[in-house]
Structures are given as C-alpha cells and as structure tokens.
Design a protein around this motif. Structure first.
Motif, PDB file in Angstrom:
ATOM      1  N   SER A   1     -30.420 -24.606  50.085  1.00  0.00           N
ATOM      2  CA  SER A   1     -29.758 -23.509  49.382  1.00  0.00           C
ATOM      3  C   SER A   1     -30.667 -22.288  49.256  1.00  0.00           C
ATOM      4  O   SER A   1     -30.209 -21.156  49.385  1.00  0.00           O
ATOM      5  CB  SER A   1     -29.250 -23.959  48.011  1.00  0.00           C
ATOM      6  N   MET A   2     -31.969 -22.503  49.052  1.00  0.00           N
ATOM      7  CA  MET A   2     -32.902 -21.377  48.949  1.00  0.00           C
ATOM      8  C   MET A   2     -32.971 -20.581  50.246  1.00  0.00           C
ATOM      9  O   MET A   2     -33.182 -19.376  50.226  1.00  0.00           O
ATOM     10  CB  MET A   2     -34.310 -21.857  48.586  1.00  0.00           C
ATOM     11  N   PHE A   3     -32.793 -21.271  51.375  1.00  0.00           N
ATOM     12  CA  PHE A   3     -32.967 -20.602  52.659  1.00  0.00           C
ATOM     13  C   PHE A   3     -31.656 -20.360  53.393  1.00  0.00           C
ATOM     14  O   PHE A   3     -31.630 -20.147  54.595  1.00  0.00           O
ATOM     15  CB  PHE A   3     -33.987 -21.355  53.511  1.00  0.00           C
ATOM     16  N   GLY A   4     -30.561 -20.383  52.642  1.00  0.00           N
ATOM     17  CA  GLY A   4     -29.275 -19.960  53.191  1.00  0.00           C
ATOM     18  C   GLY A   4     -28.642 -20.872  54.219  1.00  0.00           C
ATOM     19  O   GLY A   4     -27.842 -20.421  55.033  1.00  0.00           O
ATOM     20  N   GLN A   5     -28.985 -22.150  54.188  1.00  0.00           N
ATOM     21  CA  GLN A   5     -28.421 -23.108  55.142  1.00  0.00           C
ATOM     22  C   GLN A   5     -27.090 -23.645  54.579  1.00  0.00           C
ATOM     23  O   GLN A   5     -26.991 -24.767  54.121  1.00  0.00           O
ATOM     24  CB  GLN A   5     -29.407 -24.250  55.393  1.00  0.00           C
ATOM     25  N   ARG A   6     -26.054 -22.821  54.613  1.00  0.00           N
ATOM     26  CA  ARG A   6     -24.782 -23.146  53.962  1.00  0.00           C
ATOM     27  C   ARG A   6     -24.151 -24.440  54.462  1.00  0.00           C
ATOM     28  O   ARG A   6     -23.692 -25.259  53.669  1.00  0.00           O
ATOM     29  CB  ARG A   6     -23.800 -21.994  54.113  1.00  0.00           C
TER      30      ARG A   6
ATOM     31  N   ASP B   1     -34.789 -13.395  44.466  1.00  0.00           N
ATOM     32  CA  ASP B   1     -34.466 -12.026  44.825  1.00  0.00           C
ATOM     33  C   ASP B   1     -35.126 -11.669  46.151  1.00  0.00           C
ATOM     34  O   ASP B   1     -34.509 -11.066  47.021  1.00  0.00           O
ATOM     35  CB  ASP B   1     -34.930 -11.064  43.724  1.00  0.00           C
ATOM     36  N   GLN B   2     -36.378 -12.085  46.321  1.00  0.00           N
ATOM     37  CA  GLN B   2     -37.095 -11.802  47.571  1.00  0.00           C
ATOM     38  C   GLN B   2     -36.417 -12.517  48.739  1.00  0.00           C
ATOM     39  O   GLN B   2     -36.237 -11.932  49.804  1.00  0.00           O
ATOM     40  CB  GLN B   2     -38.544 -12.260  47.452  1.00  0.00           C
ATOM     41  N   VAL B   3     -36.033 -13.754  48.552  1.00  0.00           N
ATOM     42  CA  VAL B   3     -35.379 -14.509  49.632  1.00  0.00           C
ATOM     43  C   VAL B   3     -34.084 -13.832  50.038  1.00  0.00           C
ATOM     44  O   VAL B   3     -33.820 -13.609  51.215  1.00  0.00           O
ATOM     45  CB  VAL B   3     -35.106 -15.962  49.193  1.00  0.00           C
ATOM     46  N   HIS B   4     -33.270 -13.457  49.072  1.00  0.00           N
ATOM     47  CA  HIS B   4     -31.972 -12.876  49.398  1.00  0.00           C
ATOM     48  C   HIS B   4     -32.083 -11.433  49.886  1.00  0.00           C
ATOM     49  O   HIS B   4     -31.270 -10.987  50.680  1.00  0.00           O
ATOM     50  CB  HIS B   4     -31.035 -12.965  48.189  1.00  0.00           C
ATOM     51  N   THR B   5     -33.109 -10.709  49.444  1.00  0.00           N
ATOM     52  CA  THR B   5     -33.281  -9.313  49.859  1.00  0.00           C
ATOM     53  C   THR B   5     -33.868  -9.224  51.257  1.00  0.00           C
ATOM     54  O   THR B   5     -33.421  -8.433  52.071  1.00  0.00           O
ATOM     55  CB  THR B   5     -34.211  -8.564  48.865  1.00  0.00           C
TER      56      THR B   5
END
Length: 124
Positions: free
Chosen positions: A81-86, A117-121
């Motif tokens: 989830s932290m790294f966007g692996q949906r 915030d840093q991960v998503h930005t």
C-alpha cells in the motif's frame, strides 16, 4: 530468496521455491530483516507491476505468510500500500492480510505523514 523477490525475478524465485527454500525465512542479521513477500511488495514503480504480481502469486502459492511483520510492525500489505501496488493489495487482502491501524505502521505521527506525503508526491 529475498534478493530474487526484491528484483521481482520470478524464474530465480521459482527455482529457489522448487528447492524447498522457506518463503517465510528472515535474515535476522540483515539491516532490514523482512520476508521475501515483504521485499516483493516493497518494489518501487521502476519495476513492472505485472512482475511484482507474478512474484507475489508465486510466494503465496508457496505458503508465504501474509501476516508476518518486520521489526517495525510492517507487513507485506503495508509495503504494497505504501508503494502503490493496488492489485497486490487486493491479492493480499483476498489471502487474509489484515489492515492495521495507522498508529501501528512503525513511524511516529510526524514521520508518518511526512513519509506518506513524500511517497505520494514524488511517486517513490
């Protein structure tokens, strides 16, 4: 095993699993002791998501435990989830992964929001 998972090298991983290497082993001496499943779910956007999903599927087929936590309390689900692996998140949830409370993620409140915030930005 963890290196093959981190690199999402399905062929190498398959070879290791056929040799009966435990998918849940953790190198306690490592700087960041995690299972192969956690390492695969920690894959950044530079790795093809299809490769990540294939490696996760191999590990789950080999009975990788979705509930294991690292020393900070993070699980494979946390990593995915932290790294966007949906898609991986969906797979892990179907396999019984439990969603943890945000307070359990291993970071204090200030670090948590700064990191996410840093991960998503930046798409780290």
């Amino acid at each position: 095993m963890r290196t093959a998972a981190k690199r999402c090298d399905a062929e190498k991983l398959r070879t290791l699993l056929e040799a009966k290497i435990d998918p849940n082993e953790v190198d306690a001496e490592a700087m960041k002791p995690q299972t192969a499943l956690m390492m695969a779910c920690d894959a950044r956007s530079s790795i093809d998501t299809d490769k990540v999903e294939a490696v996760v599927a191999l590990l789950l087929e080999a009975k990788a435990d979705v509930s294991l936590q690292d020393k900070d309390g993070n699980t494979a689900l946390t990593m995915a989830s932290m790294f966007g692996q949906r898609k991986v998140v969906q797979i892990l949830l179907r396999e019984g992964a439990v969603v943890m409370k945000l307070e359990q993620c291993g970071l204090d409140r200030a670090q948590r929001f700064s990191f996410f915030d840093q991960v998503h930005t930046t798409g780290m």
